[in-house]
Design an enzyme around this catalytic site. Structure first.
Site, short mmCIF file in Angstrom:
data_model
loop_
_atom_site.label_atom_id
_atom_site.label_comp_id
_atom_site.label_asym_id
_atom_site.label_seq_id
_atom_site.Cartn_x
_atom_site.Cartn_y
_atom_site.Cartn_z
N CYS A 124 36.88 7.70 -24.45
CA CYS A 124 37.45 8.96 -24.94
C CYS A 124 38.43 8.77 -26.10
CB CYS A 124 38.12 9.69 -23.79
SG CYS A 124 36.95 10.08 -22.49
N HIS A 267 42.46 15.16 -26.54
CA HIS A 267 41.17 14.93 -25.89
C HIS A 267 41.04 15.93 -24.75
CE1 HIS A 267 37.86 13.16 -23.86
NE2 HIS A 267 38.57 12.72 -22.85
N ASN A 297 34.05 17.80 -21.12
CA ASN A 297 34.51 16.55 -21.72
C ASN A 297 33.33 15.87 -22.42
OD1 ASN A 297 35.40 13.99 -22.31
ND2 ASN A 297 36.25 13.58 -20.28
O1 UT7 Z 1 37.91 11.59 -20.30
C1 UT7 Z 1 37.82 10.57 -19.39
C2 UT7 Z 1 38.97 10.56 -18.58
N1 UT7 Z 1 38.72 11.27 -17.34
C3 UT7 Z 1 39.64 12.06 -16.88
O2 UT7 Z 1 40.64 12.29 -17.50
C4 UT7 Z 1 39.42 12.65 -15.50
C5 UT7 Z 1 40.73 12.72 -14.79
N2 UT7 Z 1 40.58 13.22 -13.45
C6 UT7 Z 1 40.33 14.52 -13.19
O3 UT7 Z 1 40.15 15.31 -14.10
C7 UT7 Z 1 40.34 14.97 -11.76
O4 UT7 Z 1 40.79 13.93 -10.95
C8 UT7 Z 1 38.95 15.46 -11.26
C9 UT7 Z 1 38.58 16.75 -11.92
C10 UT7 Z 1 37.89 14.41 -11.53
C11 UT7 Z 1 39.00 15.70 -9.76
O5 UT7 Z 1 40.00 16.65 -9.48
P1 UT7 Z 1 41.09 16.36 -8.36
O6 UT7 Z 1 41.92 17.55 -8.25
O7 UT7 Z 1 41.78 15.06 -8.72
O8 UT7 Z 1 40.22 16.22 -7.07
P2 UT7 Z 1 40.11 14.99 -6.07
O9 UT7 Z 1 39.28 13.91 -6.66
O10 UT7 Z 1 41.49 14.64 -5.56
O11 UT7 Z 1 39.33 15.64 -4.89
C12 UT7 Z 1 39.91 16.71 -4.11
C13 UT7 Z 1 38.81 17.28 -3.24
C14 UT7 Z 1 38.00 16.20 -2.52
O12 UT7 Z 1 37.65 16.70 -1.25
P3 UT7 Z 1 38.48 16.24 0.06
O13 UT7 Z 1 38.34 14.77 0.12
O14 UT7 Z 1 39.88 16.69 -0.19
O15 UT7 Z 1 37.79 16.98 1.15
C15 UT7 Z 1 36.76 16.09 -3.35
O16 UT7 Z 1 35.66 15.64 -2.61
O17 UT7 Z 1 37.89 17.97 -4.07
C16 UT7 Z 1 36.57 17.51 -3.78
N3 UT7 Z 1 35.75 17.66 -4.98
C17 UT7 Z 1 35.08 18.78 -5.25
N4 UT7 Z 1 34.98 19.95 -4.59
C18 UT7 Z 1 34.24 20.89 -5.18
C19 UT7 Z 1 35.54 16.75 -5.94
N5 UT7 Z 1 34.73 17.29 -6.87
C20 UT7 Z 1 34.43 18.53 -6.47
C21 UT7 Z 1 33.65 19.57 -7.00
N6 UT7 Z 1 33.58 20.72 -6.31
N7 UT7 Z 1 32.98 19.44 -8.17
#
Ligand code: UT7
Length: 342
Positions: A124, A267, A297
């Site tokens: 990125c 970004h 992204n």
């Molecule tokens: O450009 C490259 C660099 N990348 C980034 O900057 C990405 C940085 N990270 C993020 O943007 C976020 O961490 C994500 C968008 C990837 C994930 O969001 P989050 O708020 O950090 O969610 P999480 O990974 O902590 O997951 C929370 C919950 C989990 O369920 P449980 O374990 O709490 O039951 C996930 O399984 O959300 C669940 N989850 C979803 N639920 C519905 C993960 N993805 C999804 C989804 N829909 N698409």
């Protein structure tokens, strides 16, 4: 005795962006589409990422194809031919293939003659890293015109059964042309940059298969090693901290504050990362460019695509003080300060 910059290897010239062109493929992948593919909801995606839709290519369309579309628009805007360029740098993490480089493919598709080019891999942050690489060739007088392209077909390396990654990424490309700014000009040129890599974060966002460590086999494919693997939380924490850190350092180094920035082009990885950075820098709300809702992204494509958004909505104008910032896989971190030139 005087000599022209062209003949003086270390004559430092000011560098400007003289043209921009962008391209996204027409096919839309909306949150409603993703609701049918994985267990997710529009509300979750919008609330946690800010994304509503993204563009993805049709089968058979590669990174070089979307890069060429963006490049043609930049060349048309500047009113020059591809052969008027001295070099093309393509920032990408999704080259058409490992070799030949996408830069070679772009050069050939553009019909450009007598120039060189290379791909640059920094996920990125690749567009910002390539921008500074290109700028050095203009600054030294080695080249008159360099094209820098950020292009990624992320849909080619995304597992569309993995809800944690497939909702985030999209495909897109942007190209800029770099040239020398007017003599003595400070009102329309690059000011400063700050880059950093931290390889200790490599395991948080990576594609393990297909390289020399894990050459492609049936087993690597069965294990889905040819897809993006991400520890979202770890990347998120690093990005929130480092995007602000690098911007604060760069502004302070140049005697500037967040409120001095006319246009902040970050970004576009997650709306919450952008907002946290904007808060910490005390940026004016209207200075922050956000288009993640429309494109997701696009990795190396996000910053030029956001430049285009800021031009179209009238925020990015000649003389605007612009701060560009990125954090990505690697980890890689970048920030660039410049005055917009047209
Ligand atoms: O450009 C490259 C660099 N990348 C980034 O900057 C990405 C940085 N990270 C993020 O943007 C976020 O961490 C994500 C968008 C990837 C994930 O969001 P989050 O708020 O950090 O969610 P999480 O990974 O902590 O997951 C929370 C919950 C989990 O369920 P449980 O374990 O709490 O039951 C996930 O399984 O959300 C669940 N989850 C979803 N639920 C519905 C993960 N993805 C999804 C989804 N829909 N698409």
């Amino acid at each position: 005795m005087t000599s022209s910059p062209r003949n003086t290897a270390m004559a430092i010239r000011r560098v400007k962006i003289s043209a921009l062109g962008t391209y996204v493929p027409p096919r839309l992948l909306t949150n409603a589409d993703l609701e049918k593919m994985v267990e997710t909801t529009n509300d979750w995606i919008v609330e946690r990422t800010g994304i509503r839709e993204r563009h993805i290519v049709e089968k058979g369309v590669a990174t070089s194809d979307i890069a060429v579309e963006a490049a043609k628009k930049a060349l048309a805007f500047r009113g020059i031919e591809a052969s008027d360029l001295d070099a093309i740098f393509v920032a990408t993490v999704t080259p058409d293939m490992l070799f030949p480089s996408t830069a070679c493919l772009v050069q050939h598709k553009l019909g450009a003659k007598k120039l060189w080019g290379v791909d640059l891999s920094a996920a990125c942050s690749a567009f910002l890293f390539a921008l500074q690489n290109g700028a050095q060739f203009i600054a030294t007088g080695a080249h008159q015109r360099v094209m820098v392209i950020g292009a990624d077909v992320m849909s080619s390396i995304i597992d569309y059964t993995d809800r944690a990654t497939c909702v985030i990424f999209g495909d897109g490309a942007g190209a800029v042309i770099l040239e020398a700014a007017d003599e003595g000009s400070e009102g329309n040129s690059f000011i400063d940059f700050l880059h950093e890599v931290d390889g200790s974060g490599g395991g948080s966002l990576y594609m393990p298969g297909g390289g020399s460590l894990n050459p492609t086999t049936h087993e690597t494919v069965d294990k889905k090693m040819h897809y993006v693997h991400q520890d979202g939380g770890a990347v998120f924490k690093f990005a929130v901290r480092k995007m602000a850190d690098v911007c604060v350092q760069l502004l302070e180094k140049n005697g500037l504050k967040g409120s001095d920035v006319d246009v902040f082009i970050p970004h576009q990885a997650n709306l919450r990362i952008i907002n946290a950075t904007a808060d910490r820098l005390s940026l004016r709300t209207e200075s922050v460019v956000i288009n993640i809702d429309l494109y997701g992204n696009t990795t190396a494509g996000t910053i030029p695509l956001a430049m285009q958004t800021a031009i179209e909505d009238g925020r990015l104008k000649k003389g605007s003080l612009v701060l560009l910032a990125s954090v990505g896989a690697g980890f890689t971190v970048g920030a660039t300060l410049l005055r917009w030139a047209y």
